[in-house]
Motif scaffolding. Structure first.
Motif, PDB file in Angstrom:
ATOM      1  N   ALA A   1      37.491  35.414  37.770  1.00  0.00           N
ATOM      2  CA  ALA A   1      38.576  36.179  38.402  1.00  0.00           C
ATOM      3  C   ALA A   1      39.916  35.657  37.930  1.00  0.00           C
ATOM      4  CB  ALA A   1      38.474  36.060  39.927  1.00  0.00           C
ATOM      5  N   ASP A   2      40.942  36.490  38.125  1.00  0.00           N
ATOM      6  CA  ASP A   2      42.302  36.013  37.922  1.00  0.00           C
ATOM      7  C   ASP A   2      42.996  35.943  39.285  1.00  0.00           C
ATOM      8  OD1 ASP A   2      43.106  38.625  38.594  1.00  0.00           O
ATOM      9  OD2 ASP A   2      43.361  39.210  36.490  1.00  0.00           O
ATOM     10  N   MET A   3      44.249  35.496  39.289  1.00  0.00           N
ATOM     11  CA  MET A   3      44.938  35.275  40.549  1.00  0.00           C
ATOM     12  C   MET A   3      45.156  36.584  41.304  1.00  0.00           C
ATOM     13  SD  MET A   3      45.792  32.655  42.247  1.00  0.00           S
ATOM     14  CE  MET A   3      46.482  32.522  43.903  1.00  0.00           C
ATOM     15  N   HIS A   4      45.297  37.680  40.584  1.00  0.00           N
ATOM     16  CA  HIS A   4      45.448  38.974  41.252  1.00  0.00           C
ATOM     17  C   HIS A   4      44.187  39.306  42.050  1.00  0.00           C
ATOM     18  CE1 HIS A   4      46.720  43.091  41.994  1.00  0.00           C
ATOM     19  NE2 HIS A   4      45.549  43.501  41.517  1.00  0.00           N
ATOM     20  N   ASP A   5      43.030  39.043  41.463  1.00  0.00           N
ATOM     21  CA  ASP A   5      41.773  39.291  42.170  1.00  0.00           C
ATOM     22  C   ASP A   5      41.683  38.422  43.428  1.00  0.00           C
ATOM     23  OD1 ASP A   5      40.803  41.086  40.202  1.00  0.00           O
ATOM     24  OD2 ASP A   5      40.057  39.412  38.992  1.00  0.00           O
ATOM     25  N   VAL A   6      42.083  37.157  43.300  1.00  0.00           N
ATOM     26  CA  VAL A   6      41.998  36.239  44.434  1.00  0.00           C
ATOM     27  C   VAL A   6      42.934  36.679  45.552  1.00  0.00           C
ATOM     28  CG1 VAL A   6      42.342  33.856  45.179  1.00  0.00           C
ATOM     29  CG2 VAL A   6      41.313  34.325  42.940  1.00  0.00           C
ATOM     30  N   ARG A   7      44.183  37.014  45.204  1.00  0.00           N
ATOM     31  CA  ARG A   7      45.144  37.444  46.229  1.00  0.00           C
ATOM     32  C   ARG A   7      44.681  38.712  46.933  1.00  0.00           C
ATOM     33  NH1 ARG A   7      49.255  36.400  42.314  1.00  0.00           N
ATOM     34  NH2 ARG A   7      50.333  34.412  42.697  1.00  0.00           N
ATOM     35  N   ARG A   8      44.137  39.649  46.167  1.00  0.00           N
ATOM     36  CA  ARG A   8      43.670  40.904  46.767  1.00  0.00           C
ATOM     37  C   ARG A   8      42.582  40.618  47.794  1.00  0.00           C
ATOM     38  NH1 ARG A   8      42.292  44.178  42.213  1.00  0.00           N
ATOM     39  NH2 ARG A   8      40.503  42.786  42.095  1.00  0.00           N
ATOM     40  N   ALA A   9      41.647  39.726  47.463  1.00  0.00           N
ATOM     41  CA  ALA A   9      40.572  39.386  48.393  1.00  0.00           C
ATOM     42  C   ALA A   9      41.114  38.682  49.630  1.00  0.00           C
ATOM     43  CB  ALA A   9      39.542  38.508  47.683  1.00  0.00           C
ATOM     44  N   VAL A  10      41.995  37.716  49.418  1.00  0.00           N
ATOM     45  CA  VAL A  10      42.567  36.968  50.546  1.00  0.00           C
ATOM     46  C   VAL A  10      43.381  37.897  51.440  1.00  0.00           C
ATOM     47  CG1 VAL A  10      44.211  35.145  51.174  1.00  0.00           C
ATOM     48  CG2 VAL A  10      42.534  34.759  49.346  1.00  0.00           C
ATOM     49  N   ASP A  11      44.165  38.763  50.827  1.00  0.00           N
ATOM     50  CA  ASP A  11      44.991  39.693  51.609  1.00  0.00           C
ATOM     51  C   ASP A  11      44.137  40.666  52.408  1.00  0.00           C
ATOM     52  OD1 ASP A  11      47.263  38.493  50.633  1.00  0.00           O
ATOM     53  OD2 ASP A  11      47.690  40.032  49.134  1.00  0.00           O
ATOM     54  N   ALA A  12      42.948  40.971  51.929  1.00  0.00           N
ATOM     55  CA  ALA A  12      42.056  41.861  52.671  1.00  0.00           C
ATOM     56  C   ALA A  12      41.406  41.151  53.851  1.00  0.00           C
ATOM     57  CB  ALA A  12      40.976  42.408  51.737  1.00  0.00           C
ATOM     58  N   ILE A  13      41.120  39.865  53.697  1.00  0.00           N
ATOM     59  CA  ILE A  13      40.375  39.130  54.723  1.00  0.00           C
ATOM     60  C   ILE A  13      41.273  38.586  55.822  1.00  0.00           C
ATOM     61  CG2 ILE A  13      38.966  37.063  55.132  1.00  0.00           C
ATOM     62  CD1 ILE A  13      37.848  37.473  52.275  1.00  0.00           C
ATOM     63  N   LEU A  14      42.397  37.956  55.449  1.00  0.00           N
ATOM     64  CA  LEU A  14      43.176  37.199  56.433  1.00  0.00           C
ATOM     65  C   LEU A  14      43.683  38.012  57.623  1.00  0.00           C
ATOM     66  CD1 LEU A  14      45.297  34.586  54.444  1.00  0.00           C
ATOM     67  CD2 LEU A  14      43.282  34.219  55.876  1.00  0.00           C
ATOM     68  N   PRO A  15      44.097  39.259  57.457  1.00  0.00           N
ATOM     69  CA  PRO A  15      44.527  40.002  58.649  1.00  0.00           C
ATOM     70  C   PRO A  15      43.399  40.226  59.655  1.00  0.00           C
ATOM     71  CG  PRO A  15      45.364  41.039  56.652  1.00  0.00           C
ATOM     72  CD  PRO A  15      44.359  40.020  56.218  1.00  0.00           C
ATOM     73  N   ILE A  16      42.159  40.114  59.194  1.00  0.00           N
ATOM     74  CA  ILE A  16      40.997  40.333  60.056  1.00  0.00           C
ATOM     75  C   ILE A  16      40.419  39.019  60.547  1.00  0.00           C
ATOM     76  CG2 ILE A  16      38.692  41.377  60.176  1.00  0.00           C
ATOM     77  CD1 ILE A  16      39.569  43.104  57.735  1.00  0.00           C
ATOM     78  N   ASN A  17      40.380  38.041  59.660  1.00  0.00           N
ATOM     79  CA  ASN A  17      39.695  36.779  59.933  1.00  0.00           C
ATOM     80  C   ASN A  17      40.487  35.637  59.299  1.00  0.00           C
ATOM     81  OD1 ASN A  17      37.918  34.591  60.124  1.00  0.00           O
ATOM     82  ND2 ASN A  17      36.110  35.865  59.788  1.00  0.00           N
TER      83      ASN A  17
ATOM     84  N   LEU B   1      33.787  42.432  51.635  1.00  0.00           N
ATOM     85  CA  LEU B   1      34.564  41.324  52.186  1.00  0.00           C
ATOM     86  C   LEU B   1      35.135  41.696  53.557  1.00  0.00           C
ATOM     87  CD1 LEU B   1      36.546  40.024  49.065  1.00  0.00           C
ATOM     88  CD2 LEU B   1      34.355  39.215  49.977  1.00  0.00           C
ATOM     89  N   ILE B   2      35.636  42.895  53.677  1.00  0.00           N
ATOM     90  CA  ILE B   2      36.180  43.340  54.967  1.00  0.00           C
ATOM     91  C   ILE B   2      35.066  43.418  56.011  1.00  0.00           C
ATOM     92  CG2 ILE B   2      37.187  45.322  56.161  1.00  0.00           C
ATOM     93  CD1 ILE B   2      38.879  45.825  53.657  1.00  0.00           C
ATOM     94  N   TYR B   3      33.927  43.935  55.605  1.00  0.00           N
ATOM     95  CA  TYR B   3      32.794  44.041  56.535  1.00  0.00           C
ATOM     96  C   TYR B   3      32.382  42.657  57.039  1.00  0.00           C
ATOM     97  CZ  TYR B   3      28.331  45.756  58.390  1.00  0.00           C
ATOM     98  OH  TYR B   3      27.277  46.088  59.206  1.00  0.00           O
ATOM     99  N   ALA B   4      32.303  41.689  56.131  1.00  0.00           N
ATOM    100  CA  ALA B   4      31.935  40.327  56.518  1.00  0.00           C
ATOM    101  C   ALA B   4      33.020  39.700  57.386  1.00  0.00           C
ATOM    102  CB  ALA B   4      31.680  39.482  55.279  1.00  0.00           C
ATOM    103  N   ALA B   5      34.282  39.952  57.042  1.00  0.00           N
ATOM    104  CA  ALA B   5      35.385  39.393  57.822  1.00  0.00           C
ATOM    105  C   ALA B   5      35.338  39.861  59.266  1.00  0.00           C
ATOM    106  CB  ALA B   5      36.719  39.761  57.180  1.00  0.00           C
ATOM    107  N   LYS B   6      34.943  41.103  59.474  1.00  0.00           N
ATOM    108  CA  LYS B   6      34.903  41.660  60.830  1.00  0.00           C
ATOM    109  C   LYS B   6      33.807  41.032  61.689  1.00  0.00           C
ATOM    110  CE  LYS B   6      36.968  46.153  59.740  1.00  0.00           C
ATOM    111  NZ  LYS B   6      36.752  47.619  59.625  1.00  0.00           N
ATOM    112  N   ALA B   7      32.911  40.270  61.071  1.00  0.00           N
ATOM    113  CA  ALA B   7      31.869  39.598  61.848  1.00  0.00           C
ATOM    114  C   ALA B   7      32.457  38.506  62.728  1.00  0.00           C
ATOM    115  CB  ALA B   7      30.810  39.012  60.918  1.00  0.00           C
ATOM    116  N   GLY B   8      33.668  38.057  62.387  1.00  0.00           N
ATOM    117  CA  GLY B   8      34.371  37.106  63.239  1.00  0.00           C
ATOM    118  C   GLY B   8      33.934  35.657  63.095  1.00  0.00           C
TER     119      GLY B   8
END
Length: 330
Positions: free
Chosen positions: A140-156, A123-130
């Protein structure tokens, strides 16, 4: 509206082209494939394991997947077809090499499957593509979703999160469309959407009314074809009705501002009420509740003003059922 072709093209470029054209004709915004670097993605054991049955396109799982995989020539051809018919052409990336492949192709967005929601490195690698990312959130549960969103949003910041249930097909009781409300409340910085594996189109109207602004449905030319996705995919007439229905739903949602439409006035006059004299009343009479009736039509003093009338005196005499208006009172 994303028409998810996936591998419903069955490895045939002509079929894929027809699916792109039919998606555009039905009014979809985008047609989507799935991209895998199969040798890099699967373990040798999984790649070589036997895979037979009605939905198989090869004797092993690896051979099956390779038979359904398109390369750069096919992708560029289909991207050109999509541009010709005026829709976007995007794809799901299942691995690092596929992210690079799609970035080099110049797609306007990349989709990440539910199975990669916990694959934070990808996800981080894809996010860096811009370029914009769309992620599904099945299994998934909400913890999984938040973890993914929190990883992506600071980048993209260009992120859409789709409610999804990883059952094929998904039964009504398993859709959990109320999660769309949860995502809108708890993930205010993303676009919320719905990826549906159900057999209906009405579900997408509900999802839109709850706030989903990306709708993804699998798409095929024939539900009866062999393959794991055809049986829960939409055929062209259904996709066209879905798109038309989403437009109707947008119209039906209308404005969030509650106000009167001037065209409602005739109905309001007929059904509404006003305050009138209960009997002939003389000038100077002090009005009590027994002197006042509430009757239709609603073209006079509305009943909610009753407390402003009781206890005041009349400047003029009134006949029975005459309107009681504020300008007649002392």
């Amino acid at each position: 509206m994303i028409a998810e072709i996936g591998h419903n093209h069955e490895g045939r470029l002509a079929t894929a082209e027809e699916l792109v054209r039919q998606a555009a004709a039905a009014g979809a915004s985008a047609a989507k494939l799935q991209k895998r670097d199969n040798r890099a993605l699967y373990t040798r054991a999984m790649y070589d394991e036997p895979y037979t049955g009605r939905n198989s396109y090869g004797p092993t799982y690896g051979a099956h997947r390779e038979a359904l995989e398109f390369g750069e020539t096919e992708y560029r051809h289909l991207a050109g077809v999509a541009a010709e018919v005026g829709i976007d052409f995007i794809s799901t990336a299942f691995d690092f090499g596929s992210v690079d492949f799609l970035v080099n192709l110049g797609v306007p967005a990349i989709k990440m499957a539910s199975g990669d929601l916990t694959n934070i490195p990808l996800l981080i690698y894809a996010a860096k593509a811009g370029i914009p990312l769309i992620i599904s959130t099945g299994a998934a549960d909400m913890h999984d979703v938040r973890r993914a969103v929190d990883a992506i949003l600071p980048i993209n910041a260009n992120l859409a999160v789709l409610q999804c249930t990883a059952l094929y097909p998904t039964q009504p009781a398993d859709l959990n469309l109320s999660v769309i409300h949860t995502y809108r409340r708890e993930l205010p910085d993303v676009v919320v959407g719905y990826s549906g594996h159900d057999l209906d189109i009405e579900t997408s109207y509900i999802a839109y009314s709850l706030g989903a602004r990306v709708i993804e449905k699998h798409f095929t030319l024939d539900r009866g074809r062999p393959g794991s996705d055809h049986h829960f995919s939409l055929e062209p007439p259904m996709l066209a009705e879905l798109v038309a229905g989403l437009r109707r739903t947008r119209e039906q949602m209308g404005s969030p501002v509650k106000r009167m439409d001037l065209r409602e006035r005739p109905a309001l006059r007929k059904m509404g009420k006003k305050l009138v004299a209960a009997r002939p009343l003389p000038q100077g009479h002090v009005l009590g509740e027994v002197d006042i009736l509430i009757k239709s039509p609603g073209d006079g003093t509305p009943p909610h003003l009753l407390d402003q009338i009781v206890g005041r005196s009349l400047n003029v005499p009134l006949d029975a059922e005459a309107d009681i208006t504020l300008n007649l009172l002392a």
